[in-house]
Design a protein around this motif. Structure first.
Motif, PDB file in Angstrom:
ATOM      1  N   TYR A 101       1.214  -1.267  -0.058  1.00 20.07           N
ATOM      2  CA  TYR A 101      -0.036   0.044  -0.341  1.00 20.07           C
ATOM      3  C   TYR A 101       0.592   0.999   0.170  1.00 20.07           C
ATOM      4  CZ  TYR A 101      -2.797  -3.862   1.653  1.00 20.07           C
ATOM      5  OH  TYR A 101      -4.121  -4.680   2.399  1.00 20.07           O
ATOM      6  N   ILE A 102       0.658   2.368  -0.701  1.00 19.63           N
ATOM      7  CA  ILE A 102       1.722   3.806  -0.539  1.00 19.63           C
ATOM      8  C   ILE A 102       0.574   4.725  -0.171  1.00 19.63           C
ATOM      9  CG2 ILE A 102       2.324   4.906  -2.085  1.00 19.63           C
ATOM     10  CD1 ILE A 102       3.148   2.942  -4.224  1.00 19.63           C
ATOM     11  N   GLY A 103       0.661   5.178   0.610  1.00 19.68           N
ATOM     12  CA  GLY A 103       0.413   6.529   1.008  1.00 19.68           C
ATOM     13  C   GLY A 103       0.768   7.573   0.340  1.00 19.68           C
ATOM     14  N   VAL A 104       0.211   7.995  -0.677  1.00 20.69           N
ATOM     15  CA  VAL A 104       0.665   9.535  -1.289  1.00 20.69           C
ATOM     16  C   VAL A 104       0.064  10.521  -0.559  1.00 20.69           C
ATOM     17  CG1 VAL A 104       0.922  10.156  -3.571  1.00 20.69           C
ATOM     18  CG2 VAL A 104       0.229   8.176  -3.063  1.00 20.69           C
ATOM     19  N   HIS A 244       3.758  -3.747   8.046  1.00 18.06           N
ATOM     20  CA  HIS A 244       4.239  -3.420   8.191  1.00 18.06           C
ATOM     21  C   HIS A 244       4.857  -1.693   7.557  1.00 18.06           C
ATOM     22  CE1 HIS A 244       7.195  -7.138   8.615  1.00 18.06           C
ATOM     23  NE2 HIS A 244       7.260  -7.241   8.006  1.00 18.06           N
ATOM     24  N   TYR A 245       5.285  -0.749   8.452  1.00 12.93           N
ATOM     25  CA  TYR A 245       4.816   0.451   8.522  1.00 12.93           C
ATOM     26  C   TYR A 245       6.085   1.321   7.638  1.00 12.93           C
ATOM     27  CZ  TYR A 245       3.884   5.518   8.809  1.00 12.93           C
ATOM     28  OH  TYR A 245       3.659   7.066   9.110  1.00 12.93           O
ATOM     29  N   VAL A 246       6.108   1.644   7.150  1.00 15.71           N
ATOM     30  CA  VAL A 246       7.826   2.718   6.404  1.00 15.71           C
ATOM     31  C   VAL A 246       7.793   4.043   6.393  1.00 15.71           C
ATOM     32  CG1 VAL A 246      10.106   2.232   4.947  1.00 15.71           C
ATOM     33  CG2 VAL A 246       7.895  -0.065   4.979  1.00 15.71           C
ATOM     34  N   GLN A 247       8.165   4.424   7.378  1.00 12.06           N
ATOM     35  CA  GLN A 247       8.573   6.427   7.039  1.00 12.06           C
ATOM     36  C   GLN A 247       9.596   6.332   6.820  1.00 12.06           C
ATOM     37  OE1 GLN A 247       6.060   8.332   9.411  1.00 12.06           O
ATOM     38  NE2 GLN A 247       7.571  10.248   9.388  1.00 12.06           N
ATOM     39  N   ALA A 248      10.056   7.343   5.883  1.00 14.10           N
ATOM     40  CA  ALA A 248      11.644   7.903   6.646  1.00 14.10           C
ATOM     41  C   ALA A 248      11.687   9.597   8.031  1.00 14.10           C
ATOM     42  CB  ALA A 248      11.455   9.556   5.346  1.00 14.10           C
ATOM     43  N   THR A 274      -1.905  -7.251  16.515  1.00 11.17           N
ATOM     44  CA  THR A 274      -0.004  -6.912  16.504  1.00 11.17           C
ATOM     45  C   THR A 274      -0.157  -5.448  15.626  1.00 11.17           C
ATOM     46  OG1 THR A 274      -0.345  -9.569  15.596  1.00 11.17           O
ATOM     47  CG2 THR A 274       1.386  -8.103  15.169  1.00 11.17           C
ATOM     48  N   PRO A 275       0.056  -5.244  15.896  1.00  9.50           N
ATOM     49  CA  PRO A 275       0.844  -3.483  15.426  1.00  9.50           C
ATOM     50  C   PRO A 275       1.957  -3.849  14.452  1.00  9.50           C
ATOM     51  CG  PRO A 275       1.471  -3.840  17.910  1.00  9.50           C
ATOM     52  CD  PRO A 275       0.804  -5.359  17.666  1.00  9.50           C
ATOM     53  N   SER A 276       1.273  -2.869  13.373  1.00 21.69           N
ATOM     54  CA  SER A 276       2.162  -2.702  12.538  1.00 21.69           C
ATOM     55  C   SER A 276       3.559  -2.048  12.344  1.00 21.69           C
ATOM     56  CB  SER A 276       1.673  -1.484  11.503  1.00 21.69           C
ATOM     57  OG  SER A 276       0.378  -1.501  11.222  1.00 21.69           O
ATOM     58  N   LYS A 277       4.474  -3.404  12.357  1.00 26.89           N
ATOM     59  CA  LYS A 277       5.829  -3.013  13.053  1.00 26.89           C
ATOM     60  C   LYS A 277       6.651  -1.516  11.936  1.00 26.89           C
ATOM     61  CE  LYS A 277       8.467  -7.285  13.206  1.00 26.89           C
ATOM     62  NZ  LYS A 277       7.248  -8.457  13.258  1.00 26.89           N
ATOM     63  N   LEU A 278       7.341  -1.118  12.755  1.00 26.57           N
ATOM     64  CA  LEU A 278       7.814   0.311  12.384  1.00 26.57           C
ATOM     65  C   LEU A 278       9.585   0.084  12.002  1.00 26.57           C
ATOM     66  CD1 LEU A 278       7.391   3.215  14.983  1.00 26.57           C
ATOM     67  CD2 LEU A 278       5.499   2.738  13.406  1.00 26.57           C
ATOM     68  N   GLY A 385      15.194  -9.126   4.452  1.00 26.75           N
ATOM     69  CA  GLY A 385      14.430  -9.935   5.391  1.00 26.75           C
ATOM     70  C   GLY A 385      13.993  -9.714   6.658  1.00 26.75           C
ATOM     71  N   ASN A 386      14.050  -8.744   6.545  1.00 30.61           N
ATOM     72  CA  ASN A 386      13.584  -7.593   7.804  1.00 30.61           C
ATOM     73  C   ASN A 386      10.969  -7.557   7.557  1.00 30.61           C
ATOM     74  OD1 ASN A 386      15.487  -7.160   9.120  1.00 30.61           O
ATOM     75  ND2 ASN A 386      15.378  -5.514   8.757  1.00 30.61           N
ATOM     76  N   ILE A 387      11.020  -7.875   6.039  1.00 30.77           N
ATOM     77  CA  ILE A 387       9.541  -7.113   5.215  1.00 30.77           C
ATOM     78  C   ILE A 387       9.940  -8.781   4.731  1.00 30.77           C
ATOM     79  CG2 ILE A 387       8.305  -6.318   4.485  1.00 30.77           C
ATOM     80  CD1 ILE A 387       8.996  -3.676   4.878  1.00 30.77           C
ATOM     81  N   SER A 388       9.247  -9.534   4.893  1.00 35.43           N
ATOM     82  CA  SER A 388       9.294 -10.999   3.906  1.00 35.43           C
ATOM     83  C   SER A 388       8.203 -10.554   2.814  1.00 35.43           C
ATOM     84  CB  SER A 388       8.852 -12.075   4.842  1.00 35.43           C
ATOM     85  OG  SER A 388       7.860 -12.081   4.859  1.00 35.43           O
ATOM     86  N   SER A 389       7.855 -11.146   1.190  1.00 32.03           N
ATOM     87  CA  SER A 389       7.803 -10.742   0.213  1.00 32.03           C
ATOM     88  C   SER A 389       5.924 -11.324   0.828  1.00 32.03           C
ATOM     89  CB  SER A 389       7.137 -12.013  -0.819  1.00 32.03           C
ATOM     90  OG  SER A 389       7.795 -13.278  -0.504  1.00 32.03           O
ATOM     91  N   SER A 390       5.657 -12.193   1.198  1.00 31.46           N
ATOM     92  CA  SER A 390       3.840 -12.175   1.601  1.00 31.46           C
ATOM     93  C   SER A 390       3.451 -11.596   2.460  1.00 31.46           C
ATOM     94  CB  SER A 390       3.752 -13.937   2.086  1.00 31.46           C
ATOM     95  OG  SER A 390       4.925 -13.780   3.245  1.00 31.46           O
TER      96      SER A 390
END
Ligand SMILES: *Cc1c(COP(=O)(O)O)cnc(C)c1O
Length: 439
Positions: A101-104, A244-248, A274-278, A385-390
């Protein structure tokens, strides 16, 4: 005159929910009313909103205010500002991810993202000013040379709200917005200076001397809850809390906000436990949050300042340069990383620009340098491998489309109202300027 008639004062949330909303100390749970930024008994703890409505529900309100149940504002106002989230299938394919998912959260009208200063700082400014107005407060002060200042200059112009901005004179040129600045936007520059920290010192003195509410950073719950709407939009659109949640990050406030959004969604019951992993990304060689989390190096804003500034001068995303992030506060960045079993990243400039190019080719928008740092970190997370493809991932594009915004709108510089020399940045020195600050 600006037309402010479209700003409702009537409540948009139900009176029952509103009555049950509480501002609490994260540490001791004590409840506060009105504008309080810290608990007298627990100075190292953040306060957090405990919303009356536990169910995740969308209000029939414009833009970001559709999440009004989980914003501290009681009302709403007409705005195009708000989060957008879509499935980025092309980028996902390029990285071998199943669900991305991309948050724009910048400016990309083709995707419905119309944040008028092209970053997610717009999510902070509008709710903060509206919240203050509801508390009977009509002015605010901040020191920023970056996106925060632009977002508040814009929101203050729309809402006809007095905003005092303090910046180093040499950064004036950065302060433009896509509408005519309102006459209540008051810009003070530190004469001849390029040092952001003098501006912070001056704003602090002006705030204390003239009793002007400071913006508050991570201690401002309207800021955090505004930023948390990126996660809420993903939940609204896709009925899911991503793995997972990815942010700068610079301050890491967006990371705290994503964690808080996870907890609120969990409280609803339909989004798992389970909370989203930061995954929080910083721009090398200036990476204090990463150094603290990964290597246990304490954050010391006043230590080796010259070395810190030398590093800051090398990063391509200066908006990520924060020497004093809310890291060890209770409810702060470290707690958010711990609670979500998160990771941090250190991204070199060339990796960020490669990542930006990949997204431009696959998804067709141009990420800001900061957002490019996040994209590069996501690539690294998948490689390691911190984020797996599935697993599902929400990538927060915190800024994009600045050139598109400039070509779609005429830009207006915010005019300088006052110049203050560095020698006047003292408790006595700032008293001369009462005329500008209602003193
Ligand atoms: C401020 C900013 C960030 C960092 O946000 P924090 O969560 O406060 O660290 C990232 N990207 C952009 C574009 C920003 O303006």
């Amino acid at each position: 005159m600006k037309d402010t008639s479209n700003c409702q004062t009537a409540a948009s949330k139900s009176p029952i929910d509103l009555a049950a909303d509480a501002l609490r100390c994260v540490n001791c749970g004590r409840e506060f009313q009105g504008l309080v930024r810290s608990c007298p008994d627990c100075p190292t703890s953040l306060l957090r909103m405990d919303y009356g409505r536990k169910q995740f529900e969308i209000l029939d309100q414009p833009g970001i205010f559709r999440f009004g149940n989980w914003l501290p504002t009681r009302g709403a106002c007409e705005t195009t500002i708000g989060p957008v989230c879509y499935r980025g299938e092309k980028l996902a394919d390029a990285l071998g991810l199943e669900t991305l998912y991309i948050g724009v959260n910048g400016y990309a009208p083709q995707r419905g993202a119309t944040n008028m200063t092209a970053t997610f700082k717009d999510f902070e400014a509008m709710p903060t000013l509206l919240h203050l107005r509801e508390l009977g407060i009509e002015r605010l002060i901040l020191a920023s040379a970056g996106n925060t200042a632009r977002a508040f200059a814009y929101a203050g112009s729309v809402l006809d709200f007095q905003v005092h901005i303090v910046i180093p004179e040499q950064m004036c040129f950065k302060l433009w917005i896509p509408i005519e600045p309102g006459d209540k936007i008051h810009l003070t520059v530190v004469e001849g200076s390029r040092d952001y920290f003098q501006a912070i010192r001056l704003a602090d003195l002006l705030s204390k001397t003239y009793d002007i509410v400071p913006e508050g950073g991570a201690r401002n719950v309207a800021r955090r809850d505004g930023m948390s709407t990126c996660m809420l939009e993903c939940a609204r659109e896709f009925r899911t809390l991503p793995d997972h949640y990815v942010q700068a990050v610079g301050s890491g406030t967006g990371g705290i906000s994503a964690w808080e959004a996870s907890m609120r969604l969990q409280g609803d019951g339909r989004f798992g436990a389970t909370p989203s992993k930061l995954h929080l990304a910083q721009n090398a060689p200036f990476t204090p949050i990463h150094d603290a989390w990964e290597n246990g190096i304490p954050i010391e804003p006043e230590k080796d300042v010259e070395e810190q500034v030398r590093r800051i001068d090398k990063i391509s995303a200066p908006v990520l340069a924060n020497r004093k992030p809310p890291y060890s506060e209770i409810g702060g960045v470290r707690d958010a990383l711990k609670a979500t079993k998160g990771y941090t990243y250190s991204v070199e400039n060339p990796k960020a620009s490669e990542a930006r190019d990949l997204v431009e080719r696959t998804e067709g928008f141009i990420a800001s340098t900061a957002a490019s740092v996040a994209i590069a970190a996501m690539i690294e997370a998948v490689d390691r491998g911190n984020i797996s493809s599935s697993e599902s991932v929400l990538l927060n594009i915190t800024g994009c489309g600045i050139d598109a915004l400039k070509s779609d709108y005429r830009t207006h510089q915010v005019p300088t109202a006052l110049k203050i020399p560095i020698s006047d940045i003292t408790p006595e020195g700032v008293r001369k300027y009462g005329g500008d600050f209602g003193g």
